[in-house]
Write a protein that holds these residues in place. Structure first.
Motif, PDB file in Angstrom:
ATOM      1  N   PRO A  14       0.817  -1.214   0.000  1.00 31.39           N
ATOM      2  CA  PRO A  14       0.000   0.000   0.000  1.00 31.39           C
ATOM      3  C   PRO A  14       0.855   1.270   0.000  1.00 31.39           C
ATOM      4  O   PRO A  14       1.990   1.257   0.463  1.00 31.39           O
ATOM      5  N   PHE A  20       1.373   3.033   6.265  1.00 34.98           N
ATOM      6  CA  PHE A  20       0.536   1.855   6.464  1.00 34.98           C
ATOM      7  C   PHE A  20       1.103   0.972   7.562  1.00 34.98           C
ATOM      8  O   PHE A  20       0.371   0.461   8.421  1.00 34.98           O
ATOM      9  N   GLN A 213      -4.627   9.026  -0.128  1.00 34.77           N
ATOM     10  CA  GLN A 213      -4.788   7.682   0.417  1.00 34.77           C
ATOM     11  C   GLN A 213      -4.726   7.696   1.936  1.00 34.77           C
ATOM     12  O   GLN A 213      -5.462   6.971   2.623  1.00 34.77           O
ATOM     13  N   TRP A 217      -7.512   6.011   4.615  1.00 36.81           N
ATOM     14  CA  TRP A 217      -7.208   5.066   5.686  1.00 36.81           C
ATOM     15  C   TRP A 217      -7.733   5.563   7.029  1.00 36.81           C
ATOM     16  O   TRP A 217      -8.196   4.782   7.857  1.00 36.81           O
ATOM     17  N   PRO A 221      -9.446   2.952  10.144  1.00 36.84           N
ATOM     18  CA  PRO A 221      -8.147   2.270  10.200  1.00 36.84           C
ATOM     19  C   PRO A 221      -8.261   0.790  10.551  1.00 36.84           C
ATOM     20  O   PRO A 221      -7.495  -0.032  10.047  1.00 36.84           O
ATOM     21  N   THR A 224      -9.027  -1.107   7.436  1.00 38.42           N
ATOM     22  CA  THR A 224      -7.873  -1.113   6.542  1.00 38.42           C
ATOM     23  C   THR A 224      -6.934  -2.260   6.867  1.00 38.42           C
ATOM     24  O   THR A 224      -6.409  -2.930   5.963  1.00 38.42           O
ATOM     25  N   GLU A 248      -7.114  -3.710  -4.724  1.00 34.89           N
ATOM     26  CA  GLU A 248      -6.061  -3.015  -3.981  1.00 34.89           C
ATOM     27  C   GLU A 248      -5.069  -2.338  -4.924  1.00 34.89           C
ATOM     28  O   GLU A 248      -4.584  -1.238  -4.634  1.00 34.89           O
ATOM     29  N   ASN A 252      -4.407   1.656  -4.744  1.00 34.38           N
ATOM     30  CA  ASN A 252      -3.073   2.160  -4.441  1.00 34.38           C
ATOM     31  C   ASN A 252      -2.399   2.806  -5.635  1.00 34.38           C
ATOM     32  O   ASN A 252      -1.220   3.134  -5.574  1.00 34.38           O
TER      33      ASN A 252
END
Length: 353
Positions: A14, A20, A213, A217, A221, A224, A248, A252
């Motif tokens: 990600p 992340f 992004q 998130w 969270p 995620t 995904e 991303n």
């Protein structure tokens, strides 16, 4: 399990990976088993096999860096306007989840706006100029009024274009219009995100996708991280695993925004709500989707965590769904809940005079 190896294998996200991983640390601080499961899922995602990229559909018009891609079909010409955020391929996903290819077999001629990739030289091009300099010329290139279908911020842009040129109809899908309809907590997070990123974006002349992004998130969270835990337990060859990887990779990816477009979206839309207050002017006209002379419809999800139903325009023809922001486009129920009703609406539009 150490997090270090993932920093060297970040080509599949990600994005941004360090953030992340920090989010993962925080969410699994009290659960080593959950952390290990999420890291296993992350490793499986990064190592997953990807199919060859699809050949892009033919370009039938260009305006600046934006192009119009033709998906075939011989029915009602309909221009689909994706958001500037994330790639337009959410409308053309693999594994029988391509809305555009399906529409081309249902009496619609879908044409997709591909916004292209801006450079720092485009820094002064704001949201309104995207519409005036790219979207409106693409509409006019068809030579007849077309239907407009906008997804997410693409619907916001489509409404502005429909205020400037004649169209057969306007469909807004998961579209924010009354930005004051976002919760105070969400608006505060968005404002804090822009405050932290503003100076760097100003210097770059662009708003990198990673900035946006990060905001997504922060909406949830826990979810995620949990989705990577679940992915790690899937058979890599299963349809569910292939779909996860495709989604995904889409989430991303994406081109940056121009600095001016980012500033207008954060400051004029989220902070000030110019569209919802009928103060947003594009091509010399105040944009008001309620005043359009053409048929209009909006598809609103009551369970959308990204664009809440309270931010919708409130059109007279309002179709309510209970699917997520992405699920309403590509989920297992999308065809019956959104695709078919949208196709029925498009094919019923009156012919241009």
């Amino acid at each position: 399990m150490s997090l270090t190896p993932f920093l060297a294998a970040s080509q599949h996200g990600p994005r941004p990976l360090p953030l992340f991983l920090e989010l993962l640390r925080s969410e699994t601080a009290q659960s080593p088993d959950r952390r290990a499961a999420a890291l296993a899922g992350l490793a499986a995602y990064q190592a997953a096999r990807r199919p060859r990229p699809r050949k892009p559909m033919p370009v039938v018009a260009q305006a600046g860096r934006a192009v119009l891609r033709d998906y075939g079909g011989t029915g009602t010409p309909a221009i689909f306007v994706p958001s500037l955020i994330n790639p337009p391929m959410i409308l053309d996903m693999r594994y029988r989840r391509s809305l555009l290819r399906w529409m081309s077999r249902r009496g619609v001629r879908p044409l997709l706006v591909d916004w292209g990739t801006p450079t720092p030289a485009d820094r002064a091009q704001d949201a309104a100029q995207h519409i005036e300099e790219m979207l409106i010329p693409l509409l006019r290139s068809i030579g007849e009024p077309v239907a407009l279908v906008g997804y997410c911020l693409g619907g916001t842009f489509a409404a502005a274009a429909a205020s400037a040129v004649p169209v057969r109809g306007l469909a807004m899908i998961a579209t924010p219009w009354r930005f004051s309809g976002f919760s105070p907590e969400a608006l505060e997070r968005i404002d804090s995100l822009w405050h932290a990123a503003h100076d760097s974006c100003d210097r770059l002349g662009l708003v990198p996708m990673e900035v946006l992004q990060t905001g997504f998130w922060q909406l949830d969270p826990g979810r995620t991280i949990a989705k990577y835990e679940r992915f790690g337990r899937l058979d890599p060859a299963s349809p569910a695993a292939r779909t996860f990887v495709a989604m995904e990779d889409w989430a991303n990816a994406g081109a940056p925004l121009t600095y001016a477009a980012g500033r207008q979206i954060f400051d004029d839309f989220f902070a000030t709500d110019l569209p919802g207050q009928a103060r947003w002017r594009v091509a010399g006209t105040i944009v008001d989707p309620h005043a359009l002379p053409c048929p209009t419809v909006e598809f609103v999800s009551l369970t959308d965590r990204i664009v809440p139903a309270t931010s919708a325009a409130g059109l007279a023809d309002r179709r309510e769904l209970r699917l997520g922001h992405v699920g309403m486009m590509v989920g297992s129920s999308a065809r019956q809940s959104l695709w078919q009703p949208l196709a029925d609406w498009l094919t019923a539009l009156p012919a241009p005079r």
